[in-house]
Design a protein around this motif. Structure first.
Motif, short mmCIF file in Angstrom:
data_model
loop_
_atom_site.label_atom_id
_atom_site.label_comp_id
_atom_site.label_asym_id
_atom_site.label_seq_id
_atom_site.Cartn_x
_atom_site.Cartn_y
_atom_site.Cartn_z
N GLY A 27 -34.12 -102.80 -15.82
CA GLY A 27 -34.79 -101.57 -16.24
C GLY A 27 -35.19 -101.56 -17.71
N TYR A 28 -35.18 -102.71 -18.38
CA TYR A 28 -35.67 -102.77 -19.76
C TYR A 28 -37.19 -102.73 -19.70
N GLU A 29 -37.81 -101.79 -20.38
CA GLU A 29 -39.26 -101.67 -20.27
C GLU A 29 -40.00 -102.45 -21.34
N GLU A 30 -39.41 -102.58 -22.52
CA GLU A 30 -40.08 -103.34 -23.58
C GLU A 30 -39.03 -103.81 -24.57
N PRO A 31 -39.40 -104.84 -25.36
CA PRO A 31 -38.42 -105.32 -26.34
C PRO A 31 -38.18 -104.28 -27.43
N THR A 32 -36.99 -104.26 -28.00
CA THR A 32 -36.72 -103.40 -29.14
C THR A 32 -37.30 -104.10 -30.38
N PRO A 33 -37.45 -103.38 -31.50
CA PRO A 33 -38.03 -104.01 -32.70
C PRO A 33 -37.31 -105.30 -33.11
N ILE A 34 -35.99 -105.29 -33.07
CA ILE A 34 -35.27 -106.50 -33.51
C ILE A 34 -35.58 -107.65 -32.54
N GLN A 35 -35.72 -107.34 -31.26
CA GLN A 35 -36.04 -108.38 -30.28
C GLN A 35 -37.45 -108.93 -30.52
N ARG A 36 -38.38 -108.00 -30.81
CA ARG A 36 -39.76 -108.43 -31.07
C ARG A 36 -39.83 -109.37 -32.26
N ALA A 52 -28.68 -106.04 -38.62
CA ALA A 52 -28.86 -105.11 -37.51
C ALA A 52 -27.51 -104.68 -36.99
N ALA A 53 -27.38 -103.41 -36.69
CA ALA A 53 -26.11 -102.88 -36.18
C ALA A 53 -26.14 -102.82 -34.66
N THR A 54 -25.00 -102.50 -34.09
CA THR A 54 -24.92 -102.29 -32.64
C THR A 54 -25.84 -101.15 -32.26
N GLY A 55 -26.53 -101.30 -31.14
CA GLY A 55 -27.45 -100.26 -30.71
C GLY A 55 -28.90 -100.65 -30.93
N THR A 56 -29.13 -101.76 -31.65
CA THR A 56 -30.50 -102.18 -31.92
C THR A 56 -31.02 -103.13 -30.84
N GLY A 57 -30.14 -103.58 -29.97
CA GLY A 57 -30.53 -104.58 -28.97
C GLY A 57 -30.37 -105.99 -29.52
N LYS A 58 -29.50 -106.17 -30.50
CA LYS A 58 -29.37 -107.48 -31.14
C LYS A 58 -28.80 -108.55 -30.19
N THR A 59 -27.97 -108.11 -29.24
CA THR A 59 -27.38 -109.09 -28.33
C THR A 59 -28.46 -109.83 -27.56
N ALA A 60 -29.38 -109.07 -26.96
CA ALA A 60 -30.46 -109.73 -26.21
C ALA A 60 -31.34 -110.53 -27.17
N ALA A 61 -31.45 -110.08 -28.42
CA ALA A 61 -32.31 -110.78 -29.39
C ALA A 61 -31.84 -112.22 -29.57
N LYS A 100 -25.65 -111.53 -17.43
CA LYS A 100 -26.62 -110.74 -16.66
C LYS A 100 -28.05 -111.24 -16.90
N TYR A 101 -28.39 -111.46 -18.18
CA TYR A 101 -29.76 -111.91 -18.49
C TYR A 101 -30.01 -113.28 -17.85
N GLY A 102 -28.97 -114.12 -17.81
CA GLY A 102 -29.16 -115.50 -17.35
C GLY A 102 -28.85 -115.70 -15.88
N CYS A 258 -33.65 -92.08 -22.68
CA CYS A 258 -32.69 -93.09 -22.25
C CYS A 258 -33.24 -94.47 -22.55
N ARG A 259 -32.36 -95.47 -22.41
CA ARG A 259 -32.80 -96.83 -22.74
C ARG A 259 -33.52 -97.52 -21.58
N THR A 260 -33.01 -97.33 -20.39
CA THR A 260 -33.56 -98.09 -19.27
C THR A 260 -33.94 -97.18 -18.10
N ARG A 261 -34.71 -97.75 -17.18
CA ARG A 261 -35.11 -97.00 -15.98
C ARG A 261 -33.89 -96.57 -15.19
P1 AMP Z 1 -26.82 -104.05 -28.60
O1 AMP Z 1 -27.38 -103.53 -29.90
O2 AMP Z 1 -27.12 -105.47 -28.38
O3 AMP Z 1 -25.36 -103.73 -28.47
O4 AMP Z 1 -27.57 -103.28 -27.41
C1 AMP Z 1 -27.48 -101.90 -27.25
C2 AMP Z 1 -27.82 -101.45 -25.83
O5 AMP Z 1 -29.22 -101.50 -25.61
C3 AMP Z 1 -27.18 -102.23 -24.71
O6 AMP Z 1 -26.65 -101.29 -23.81
C4 AMP Z 1 -28.33 -102.98 -24.07
O7 AMP Z 1 -28.12 -103.11 -22.68
C5 AMP Z 1 -29.51 -102.08 -24.35
N1 AMP Z 1 -30.78 -102.81 -24.56
C6 AMP Z 1 -30.97 -103.94 -25.25
N2 AMP Z 1 -32.28 -104.28 -25.26
C7 AMP Z 1 -32.93 -103.33 -24.57
C8 AMP Z 1 -34.30 -103.11 -24.23
N3 AMP Z 1 -35.27 -103.94 -24.63
N4 AMP Z 1 -34.61 -102.00 -23.49
C9 AMP Z 1 -33.62 -101.16 -23.10
N5 AMP Z 1 -32.32 -101.30 -23.38
C10 AMP Z 1 -31.97 -102.38 -24.11
#
Ligand code: AMP
Length: 560
Positions: A27-36, A52-61, A100-102, A258-261
């Motif tokens: 349900g991620y619709e688009e990358p967050t700024p840090i991911q981009r 970047a702090a927690t909440g920015t989507g840094k893990t997926a980045a 999950k991503y992999g 919300c963050r995801t669908r």
């Molecule tokens: P993090 O900053 O890595 O701890 O991520 C914060 C939260 O954002 C986690 O719950 C992720 O599942 C969610 N998240 C990360 N990237 C995205 C994205 N592109 N769209 C929606 N949610 C995201």
């Protein structure tokens, strides 16, 4: 146009199909700024220094590029990537997210941390892994035992580097980086960049790309004047806390971001189940469905719109009074963008943010970037709510009195006053009116616990704690608690957060299992559940606290 408006998709980032598919199904619709910003240079193999702090989507980045580069490898293969994280909790989170991503790539991700039986980790390592995510203490352990080989490692990620250094892991990190192959990619994420973090970066990163999430200051004039507040609540309490806040705020119309669908769908369902009129809006809906939803909001048959950023883009609702961030937004730009939907044309607007304890820092980042204060408030208590409901009933009755159109009810009054006093009749009528508008109060019988921002900041955050909403609950000694003696104290610079960090990082306990902590000059005493006391003692003996080995034993002494 700010970076937050660019319509980059995960597919635009040229990530493998399997990854794009997994993200869509999450349900991620688009990358967050840090991911981009981080993903393209990481895919090229560049080193990276990210603030970047927690909440920015840094893990997926950092996790997505690791997974993108993954090849199928056989049994017994040594890891190609190593992620270091300060606590067991974060190591688990990162490992689960990466897994999950992999998923569609069959990535083998192994978390290693203290407190978990080492036997399982050994078996998994022997069987072969692709990515290891661990706390520095346990990783060093495995390296020394020869059970974790770094010879194939192509990327090392230091996640929350500032926290790792605060917890006394500097030497371990140095040793791990020295043990990893010289020809490798090194990625460092940190919420703050104190000189100690900078020093590690200068020593171990080669010509890194630098990314800062609060790069631009938003000119104060640009940000709308909106009442901004936040509530720090643990994840399981978020739906209830949101309900409370909505009850007290009584918005005319609100958007809940919300963050995801998935989050949109499940929260909409929860809210409707609790009697709110909520509609879901996300990128998975057809244009026709979107139009219907918007129609209901404009026609006021719905008063809450639960949406993702993407779906709410360009949406304009005149009578919107509240913007609610169900999570801290992933970047200050997104926050400013969202709250810009209220407080227009001189009307009062309200922005409310629910933050999990770990996301407290991101709130600060947003405050710095916008130059505006976000007041941390206490989740309304049952008593607050009841007072508010009484107030609503009083206002409703007052309006009825002003309208003065109740003659037809006089027959009922006359019939009752033969037997009862007028005041009693009035009170009974108020009760009925109250219950008819606010419903029975059953669900609100219990107060929602206030969460500490996170274990290690709760002690030093004096002013925030006094403001409310941020204090660590006062713990009572429990009959099943044991005390652990640690032979380090204030003289060694020991702070409660160091103790919490060491215990949560190296044992199976989480912050909430830890009871009172007393720190004197030369030693510290910490309460833990009796059943886990031995485990904590063993774990602390193996690790360093504030960079030092300490005497650790069960405290048998009398309670002072
Ligand atoms: P993090 O900053 O890595 O701890 O991520 C914060 C939260 O954002 C986690 O719950 C992720 O599942 C969610 N998240 C990360 N990237 C995205 C994205 N592109 N769209 C929606 N949610 C995201």
């Amino acid at each position: 146009m700010t970076a937050a408006d660019e319509p980059t998709t995960f597919a635009d980032l040229a990530l493998r199909e399997e990854l794009v598919g997994a993200l869509a199904s999450l349900g991620y619709e688009e990358p967050t700024p840090i991911q981009r910003e981080a993903i393209p240079p990481l895919l090229e193999g560049r080193d990276l220094l990210g603030q970047a702090a927690t909440g920015t989507g840094k893990t997926a980045a950092f996790a997505l590029p690791l997974l993108h580069a993954l090849e199928k490898r056989g049994r017994g293969s040594a890891p190609v990537a190593l992620v270091l994280a300060p606590t067991r909790e974060l190591a688990m989170q990162v490992s689960e997210a990466t897994h999950k991503y992999g998923r569609d790539l069959g990535a083998r991700v192994l978390p290693v941390y203290g407190g978990q039986p080492i036997g399982r980790q050994l078996r998994e390592l022997e069987r072969g892994v692709d990515i290891v995510v661990g706390t520095p203490g346990r990783v060093i352990d495995h390296i020394n035992r020869g059970t974790l080989k770094l010879s194939e490692v192509r990327t090392v990620v230091l996640d929350e580097a500032d926290e790792m250094l605060d917890m006394g892991f500097a030497e371990d990190i140095e040793a791990i980086l020295e043990a990893a192959p010289g020809e490798r990619q090194t990625v460092l994420f940190s919420a703050t960049m104190p000189p100690r973090v900078d020093k590690i970066a200068r020593r171990h990163l080669r010509n890194p790309v630098r990314i800062e999430i609060q790069r631009e200051q938003t000119p104060t004039g640009e940000a709308p004047q909106v009442r901004q507040s936040a509530y720090v609540v643990a994840r399981p309490h978020k739906p209830a806390a949101l309900g409370r806040v909505l009850d007290v705020e009584a918005p005319e119309a609100a958007i809940v971001f919300c963050r995801t669908r998935e989050e949109v769908d499940s929260l909409t369902e929860t809210l409707n189940g609790r009697g709110y009129r909520a509609e879901a809006l996300h990128g998975g809906l057809s244009q026709e469905q979107r139009d219907k939803v918007m129609g209901r909001l404009r026609g006021r048959t719905a008063d809450l719109l639960v949406a993702t950023d993407v779906a709410a883009r360009g949406l304009d609702v005149d009578h919107l009074t509240h913007v609610v961030n169900y999570n801290v937004p992933s970047a200050p730009e997104a926050y400013v963008h969202r709250i810009g939907r209220v407080g227009r044309a001189g009307r009062e607007g309200v922005a409310i943010t629910l933050a999990e304890p770990r996301e407290h820092r991101m709130l600060k980042t947003i405050e710095r970037a916008t130059g505006q204060k976000i007041v941390v408030e206490k989740v309304p208590t049952v008593a607050d709510l009841q007072a508010r409901r009484m107030e609503l009933t009083r206002v409703a009755l007052h309006e009825a009195l002003i309208e003065d159109q109740f003659e037809s009810y006089r027959v009922v009054l006359d019939a009752l006053t033969d037997e009862y006093d007028v005041v009693q009749v009035a009170l009974a009528a108020i009760k009925l009116a109250h219950e008819a508008t606010t419903g029975p109060a059953g669900e609100d019988a219990e107060d929602i616990p206030t969460a500490a921002p996170r274990p290690e900041t709760s002690y030093s955050d004096g002013p925030a704690a006094k403001r409310g909403g941020a204090e660590r609950p006062v713990r009572k000694s429990r009959p099943d608690a044991a005390r652990v003696f640690i032979g380090l104290g204030r003289a060694a610079g020991l702070r409660p957060q160091d103790v919490v960090g060491a215990i949560t990082g190296e044992s199976s306990l989480s912050g909430r299992d830890i009871g009172s902590i007393e720190i004197s000059d030369r030693f510290a005493l910490v309460e833990v559940p009796s059943a886990a006391a031995d485990e904590v003692v063993q774990a602390l003996r193996k690790t360093k606290i504030k960079g030092r080995k300490a005497t650790v034993r069960l405290d048998q002494g009398p309670t002072r």
